[in-house]
Design a protein around this motif. Structure first.
Motif, PDB file in Angstrom:
ATOM      1  N   UNK A 132      52.272  20.847   6.479  1.00  0.00           N
ATOM      2  CA  UNK A 132      53.478  20.415   6.985  1.00  0.00           C
ATOM      3  C   UNK A 132      53.580  18.999   7.432  1.00  0.00           C
ATOM      4  N   UNK A 133      52.302  18.621   8.043  1.00  0.00           N
ATOM      5  CA  UNK A 133      52.368  17.203   8.457  1.00  0.00           C
ATOM      6  C   UNK A 133      52.329  16.291   7.243  1.00  0.00           C
ATOM      7  N   UNK A 134      51.976  16.568   6.372  1.00  0.00           N
ATOM      8  CA  UNK A 134      52.060  15.766   5.074  1.00  0.00           C
ATOM      9  C   UNK A 134      53.476  15.509   4.811  1.00  0.00           C
ATOM     10  N   UNK A 135      54.138  16.920   4.581  1.00  0.00           N
ATOM     11  CA  UNK A 135      55.619  16.982   4.252  1.00  0.00           C
ATOM     12  C   UNK A 135      56.505  15.919   5.215  1.00  0.00           C
ATOM     13  N   UNK A 136      56.464  16.231   6.664  1.00  0.00           N
ATOM     14  CA  UNK A 136      57.139  15.366   7.524  1.00  0.00           C
ATOM     15  C   UNK A 136      56.913  13.901   7.106  1.00  0.00           C
ATOM     16  N   UNK A 137      55.629  13.316   6.925  1.00  0.00           N
ATOM     17  CA  UNK A 137      55.073  12.037   6.753  1.00  0.00           C
ATOM     18  C   UNK A 137      55.895  11.625   5.462  1.00  0.00           C
ATOM     19  N   UNK A 138      56.076  12.236   4.338  1.00  0.00           N
ATOM     20  CA  UNK A 138      56.558  11.961   3.246  1.00  0.00           C
ATOM     21  C   UNK A 138      58.105  11.788   3.500  1.00  0.00           C
ATOM     22  N   UNK A 139      58.741  12.526   4.194  1.00  0.00           N
ATOM     23  CA  UNK A 139      60.155  12.415   4.750  1.00  0.00           C
ATOM     24  C   UNK A 139      60.492  11.238   5.178  1.00  0.00           C
ATOM     25  N   UNK A 140      59.605  10.883   6.271  1.00  0.00           N
ATOM     26  CA  UNK A 140      59.760   9.770   7.067  1.00  0.00           C
ATOM     27  C   UNK A 140      59.527   8.451   6.033  1.00  0.00           C
ATOM     28  N   UNK A 141      58.719   8.552   5.199  1.00  0.00           N
ATOM     29  CA  UNK A 141      58.535   7.515   4.465  1.00  0.00           C
ATOM     30  C   UNK A 141      59.642   7.397   3.253  1.00  0.00           C
ATOM     31  N   UNK A 142      60.350   8.203   3.077  1.00  0.00           N
ATOM     32  CA  UNK A 142      61.528   8.116   2.300  1.00  0.00           C
ATOM     33  C   UNK A 142      62.718   7.567   3.090  1.00  0.00           C
ATOM     34  N   UNK A 143      62.632   8.161   4.461  1.00  0.00           N
ATOM     35  CA  UNK A 143      63.949   7.496   5.294  1.00  0.00           C
ATOM     36  C   UNK A 143      63.572   5.962   5.284  1.00  0.00           C
ATOM     37  N   UNK A 144      62.395   5.530   5.479  1.00  0.00           N
ATOM     38  CA  UNK A 144      61.931   4.104   5.482  1.00  0.00           C
ATOM     39  C   UNK A 144      62.762   3.327   4.498  1.00  0.00           C
ATOM     40  N   UNK A 145      62.163   4.047   3.091  1.00  0.00           N
ATOM     41  CA  UNK A 145      62.729   3.496   1.743  1.00  0.00           C
ATOM     42  C   UNK A 145      64.601   3.445   1.892  1.00  0.00           C
ATOM     43  N   UNK A 146      64.874   4.394   2.227  1.00  0.00           N
ATOM     44  CA  UNK A 146      66.591   4.306   2.118  1.00  0.00           C
ATOM     45  C   UNK A 146      67.073   3.047   3.313  1.00  0.00           C
ATOM     46  N   UNK A 147      66.199   3.008   4.399  1.00  0.00           N
ATOM     47  CA  UNK A 147      66.728   1.887   5.064  1.00  0.00           C
ATOM     48  C   UNK A 147      66.573   0.600   4.560  1.00  0.00           C
ATOM     49  N   UNK A 148      65.657   0.110   3.891  1.00  0.00           N
ATOM     50  CA  UNK A 148      65.294  -0.907   2.963  1.00  0.00           C
ATOM     51  C   UNK A 148      66.398  -0.942   1.966  1.00  0.00           C
ATOM     52  N   UNK A 149      66.474   0.168   1.234  1.00  0.00           N
ATOM     53  CA  UNK A 149      67.408   0.273   0.222  1.00  0.00           C
ATOM     54  C   UNK A 149      68.791  -0.211   0.525  1.00  0.00           C
ATOM     55  N   UNK A 150      69.028   0.548   1.682  1.00  0.00           N
ATOM     56  CA  UNK A 150      70.524   0.198   2.281  1.00  0.00           C
ATOM     57  C   UNK A 150      71.748   0.419   1.073  1.00  0.00           C
ATOM     58  N   UNK A 151      71.704   1.731   0.818  1.00  0.00           N
ATOM     59  CA  UNK A 151      73.027   1.783  -0.340  1.00  0.00           C
ATOM     60  C   UNK A 151      74.197   1.796   0.525  1.00  0.00           C
TER      61      UNK A 151
END
Length: 299
Positions: A132-151
């Motif tokens: 579960x820790x890894x899935x949470x970290x993966x979700x956080x990583x994708x949130x970071x990607x969305x912030x950079x992507x800024x659609x």
């Protein structure tokens, strides 16, 4: 005896970290060279990619010779071919992003989401259990990607997705490599990638509009040669780094590629990244380092 052993380990750690930082610097210069050739000089991304990897292949001949023909022995030729095809497509999408004006700082930060695609793919296709820790970290990583992507930003363009697609393809290639390494030697995995990447890029270039044509008036062949040589040097530096110490230790040094690419983008194109880059990058880097920590604890 223990003091001597500790000194040897410390020395290996410093050397391994140095090779990793050197590889990051070489890749950063290569990225800037490829972006200048495609975006400014007008060389097509498919043509630039082919010439770069052809030169890298020539430079890597000593490595290929050292591995020898024994490395070609395999019982999974189809998977080797599929892995190389995915890697080549990843390269094509990455360079296409640079050619279409995606700033290096944004592209490299989005590319850093690749480990999160590996986590998802390993769970879905390789049936690896992820905590579960890894899935949470993966979700956080994708949130970071969305912030950079800024659609949601008015300046957002669809070409910004190209580095994300490259990250997905490279992550898929890594999954194939993990599957191959269950029964194949590391030499075999390396040799097939070195030998087949250039021919696959050639086919993709010939299928693209313009093929291998060179823009009229382009006089920067030296820059293509530099990109090819630096790409080979960077790959060799990575191999030297991983030979010295384990991947978990090297991960923080691998993340230095972000500020190195930001620096190159500023020097070559005068690009200054906005604040959302650093916020998104902090989430991506923090999440990936946490995954490394979780894996180390598990092992």
């Amino acid at each position: 005896m223990s003091t001597s052993r500790s000194s040897t380990r410390a020395s290996a750690a410093v050397v391994g970290a140095s090779w990793m930082v050197f590889a990051g610097a070489a890749f950063a210069v290569t990225n800037s060279a490829m972006q200048y050739l495609t975006m400014v000089q007008g060389l097509s991304s498919t043509s630039a990619t082919f010439w770069q990897y052809l030169i890298s292949l020539v430079a890597m001949v000593p490595v290929i010779w050292r591995i020898g023909v024994d490395g070609l022995h395999t019982e999974q030729l189809a998977l080797h071919l599929f892995r190389v095809f995915l890697a080549a497509l990843g390269v094509q999408f990455w360079v296409a992003g640079l050619a279409n004006g995606v700033p290096i700082w944004q592209g490299i930060a989005l590319l850093m989401t690749s480990p999160f695609f590996v986590t998802i793919g390993a769970a879905v296709f390789l049936r690896e259990k992820a905590s579960g820790q890894r899935w949470v970290a993966t979700a956080v990583g994708f949130v970071g990607g969305m912030i950079i992507l800024s659609p949601w930003d008015e300046a957002f363009q669809l070409v910004t997705f190209l580095p994300i697609i490259a990250a997905l393809l490279w992550g898929s290639s890594i999954l194939c490599m993990k599957k191959l390494e269950e029964s194949e030697s590391p030499q075999s995995v390396t040799l097939y990638l070195l030998l087949l990447l250039t021919p696959v890029n050639l086919v993709l270039a010939l299928l693209a509009p313009g093929g291998l044509s060179i823009p009229e008036g382009m006089n920067m062949w030296w820059l293509i040669i530099l990109a090819g040589l630096l790409g080979a040097i960077a790959q060799g530096s990575l191999a030297m780094a991983y030979e010295k110490v384990d991947a978990a230790y090297l991960q923080p040094f691998d993340h230095l590629k972000l500020p190195l690419n930001v620096l190159c983008g500023f020097i070559v194109f005068s690009w200054v990244p906005p604040g959302n880059l650093w916020l998104g990058a902090a989430l991506i880097i923090g999440a990936s380092l946490y995954i490394v920590h979780v894996e180390r604890e598990r092992n």
